[in-house]
Motif scaffolding. Structure first.
Motif, PDB file in Angstrom:
ATOM      1  N   ILE A  11       0.871  -1.179   0.000  1.00  0.00           N
ATOM      2  CA  ILE A  11       0.000   0.000   0.000  1.00  0.00           C
ATOM      3  C   ILE A  11       0.903   1.223   0.000  1.00  0.00           C
ATOM      4  N   LEU A  12       0.641   2.154  -0.887  1.00  0.00           N
ATOM      5  CA  LEU A  12       1.395   3.398  -0.949  1.00  0.00           C
ATOM      6  C   LEU A  12       0.501   4.548  -0.528  1.00  0.00           C
ATOM      7  N   MET A  13       0.875   5.225   0.555  1.00  0.00           N
ATOM      8  CA  MET A  13       0.127   6.382   1.041  1.00  0.00           C
ATOM      9  C   MET A  13       0.802   7.652   0.553  1.00  0.00           C
ATOM     10  N   LEU A  14       0.089   8.449  -0.237  1.00  0.00           N
ATOM     11  CA  LEU A  14       0.592   9.728  -0.718  1.00  0.00           C
ATOM     12  C   LEU A  14      -0.029  10.841   0.116  1.00  0.00           C
ATOM     13  N   GLY A  15       0.791  11.508   0.939  1.00  0.00           N
ATOM     14  CA  GLY A  15       0.291  12.566   1.801  1.00  0.00           C
ATOM     15  C   GLY A  15       0.299  12.141   3.260  1.00  0.00           C
ATOM     16  N   ILE A  16      -0.220  13.008   4.097  1.00  0.00           N
ATOM     17  CA  ILE A  16      -0.170  12.827   5.545  1.00  0.00           C
ATOM     18  C   ILE A  16      -1.535  12.421   6.086  1.00  0.00           C
ATOM     19  N   ALA A  58      -2.409  -1.042  -3.902  1.00  0.00           N
ATOM     20  CA  ALA A  58      -3.349   0.053  -3.660  1.00  0.00           C
ATOM     21  C   ALA A  58      -2.597   1.336  -3.320  1.00  0.00           C
ATOM     22  N   ILE A  59      -3.035   2.431  -3.926  1.00  0.00           N
ATOM     23  CA  ILE A  59      -2.500   3.758  -3.628  1.00  0.00           C
ATOM     24  C   ILE A  59      -3.582   4.554  -2.924  1.00  0.00           C
ATOM     25  N   SER A  60      -3.220   5.173  -1.819  1.00  0.00           N
ATOM     26  CA  SER A  60      -4.126   6.053  -1.091  1.00  0.00           C
ATOM     27  C   SER A  60      -3.577   7.469  -1.203  1.00  0.00           C
ATOM     28  N   ARG A  61      -4.428   8.423  -1.522  1.00  0.00           N
ATOM     29  CA  ARG A  61      -3.933   9.783  -1.727  1.00  0.00           C
ATOM     30  C   ARG A  61      -4.817  10.808  -1.030  1.00  0.00           C
ATOM     31  N   THR A  62      -4.177  11.853  -0.501  1.00  0.00           N
ATOM     32  CA  THR A  62      -4.900  12.980   0.072  1.00  0.00           C
ATOM     33  C   THR A  62      -5.111  14.042  -0.999  1.00  0.00           C
ATOM     34  N   TYR A  63      -6.015  14.969  -0.724  1.00  0.00           N
ATOM     35  CA  TYR A  63      -6.252  16.079  -1.652  1.00  0.00           C
ATOM     36  C   TYR A  63      -4.978  16.896  -1.842  1.00  0.00           C
ATOM     37  N   LEU A  87      -6.990   2.846  -6.445  1.00  0.00           N
ATOM     38  CA  LEU A  87      -6.582   4.211  -6.144  1.00  0.00           C
ATOM     39  C   LEU A  87      -7.661   4.843  -5.269  1.00  0.00           C
ATOM     40  N   SER A  88      -7.338   5.074  -4.001  1.00  0.00           N
ATOM     41  CA  SER A  88      -8.310   5.573  -3.027  1.00  0.00           C
ATOM     42  C   SER A  88      -8.060   7.058  -2.770  1.00  0.00           C
ATOM     43  N   HIS A  89      -9.039   7.878  -3.088  1.00  0.00           N
ATOM     44  CA  HIS A  89      -8.914   9.339  -2.977  1.00  0.00           C
ATOM     45  C   HIS A  89      -9.653   9.853  -1.751  1.00  0.00           C
ATOM     46  N   ASN A  90      -9.014  10.768  -1.027  1.00  0.00           N
ATOM     47  CA  ASN A  90      -9.644  11.385   0.143  1.00  0.00           C
ATOM     48  C   ASN A  90     -10.362  12.657  -0.291  1.00  0.00           C
TER      49      ASN A  90
END
Length: 344
Positions: A11-16, A58-63, A87-90
């Protein structure tokens, strides 16, 4: 996070992640979790091409992570490793993601629709009431020591017709709140919404009308549409011209849905009596005509900016990622993609 294990899904988390840190940490129970909180688009693409993320499913990303990667457009998607399937968008709005190339690569996309409904609807009502009173004028006067200054008489919502443009979760939540203030309700959507009679308990049920009729007959128009090719610039000079004289416009959706220059012209001419805006066409830049106009009640895109809502959004993103890795599907896949999937 945990040490990397290529035998486990990644899982790759992009952002905080700001609020549900324990829930985020628990993702390591089901996958290897990596996090990127800085960098550039060029660096991210280079890392993808170098195989750095080859086990990522899976990639999770913040705005805000758009500052790291840029928009997830066709170019960026083409560099993602073949292992990426989710790809999971916040955020409820997902205009930072081009869904079509994701679908063509069999990458599912999710957003956080229901988590933002209450906070955004509350913001819409706040702006609506502020615009009805042209609240910036007395607020500025009292801060300048002028008491009421040149505050005009405002409008009461009782008996006014509120047109909801986009009757999704946020639009429906706004309409429900507006009933308490005595508005008559009507809405336009791609198609009539089922079940409104039940949702509104048979009282003041919003009436479905066509787009042009909503513009022509509403005293207040509240915008709740997603941004896409069909809605960008949807409200311009022509549409503003068909509205009632003295109309009030509220927008908590996306700024580019409204032509800002045309809106300023309509404000200056008096066609539009006041506006309540949380979003702008080129934010964080705001048209100077809005900044100086006394009939503009403005907020800096804070519709979901509460601790409670931000936590709910982040938890839903985490739940989406966990479901993707353990069950092979999202909890809240975007509806647009389901339509595209049928064509691929």
């Amino acid at each position: 996070m945990t040490a990397q294990d290529s035998s486990r899904p990644g899982i790759l988390m992009l952002g905080i992640v700001h609020h549900p840190k324990p829930e985020f940490e628990k993702l390591s129970e089901v996958a290897d979790v990596r996090q990127v909180t800085s960098g550039t688009r060029e660096e991210f693409i280079r890392d993808c091409d170098a195989g750095k993320y080859n086990n990522v499913v899976a990639i999770s990303r913040t705005y805000d992570s758009v500052a790291i990667t840029g928009r997830f457009d066709a170019e960026l998607v083409s560099h993602l490793p073949s292992s990426v399937k989710f790809l999971s968008h916040n955020g409820a709005g997902y205009d930072q993601i081009d869904v079509k190339p994701c679908t063509e690569r069999n990458i599912a996309v999710s957003n956080t629709p229901s988590a933002v409904d209450a906070a955004t609807a509350n913001t819409a009502v706040f702006l609506m009431l502020g615009a009805l009173r042209r609240a910036w004028i007395p607020q500025l006067a009292v801060r300048e020591g002028k008491w009421r200054g040149e505050s005009p008489l405002g409008r009461d919502p009782d008996g006014l017709t509120l047109g909801i443009l986009g009757m999704g979760g946020i639009g429906t939540a706004t309409a429900k709140r507006a009933t308490a203030f005595g508005f008559r309700l009507q809405y336009h959507n791609r198609k009539p919404v089922d079940g409104l009679e039940t949702q509104f308990g048979g009282q003041n049920v919003p009436t479905y009308v066509g787009f042009e009729e909503l513009l022509r007959t509403s005293d207040v128009i509240s915008v709740h549409l997603p941004l896409g090719p069909a809605t960008k610039g949807l409200i311009g000079a022509k549409e503003l011209g068909t509205m009632k004289d003295g109309v009030i416009i509220v927008n908590t959706a996306r700024g580019p849905i409204i032509d800002e220059a045309a809106l300023v012209s309509s404000l200056e001419s008096g066609k539009v009596w006041s506006v309540g805006l949380d979003v702008f066409e080129k934010e964080p830049e705001i048209h100077p005509g809005l900044l100086k106009h006394p009939g503009a009640v403005l907020l800096p895109h804070i519709g979901t900016a509460t601790v409670d809502t931000q936590r709910r959004m982040e938890i839903l993103v985490i739940d989406n990622v966990r479901s993707a890795v353990t069950k092979g599907k999202f909890l809240t896949q975007v509806s647009e993609q389901k339509l595209l999937t049928a064509k691929v």
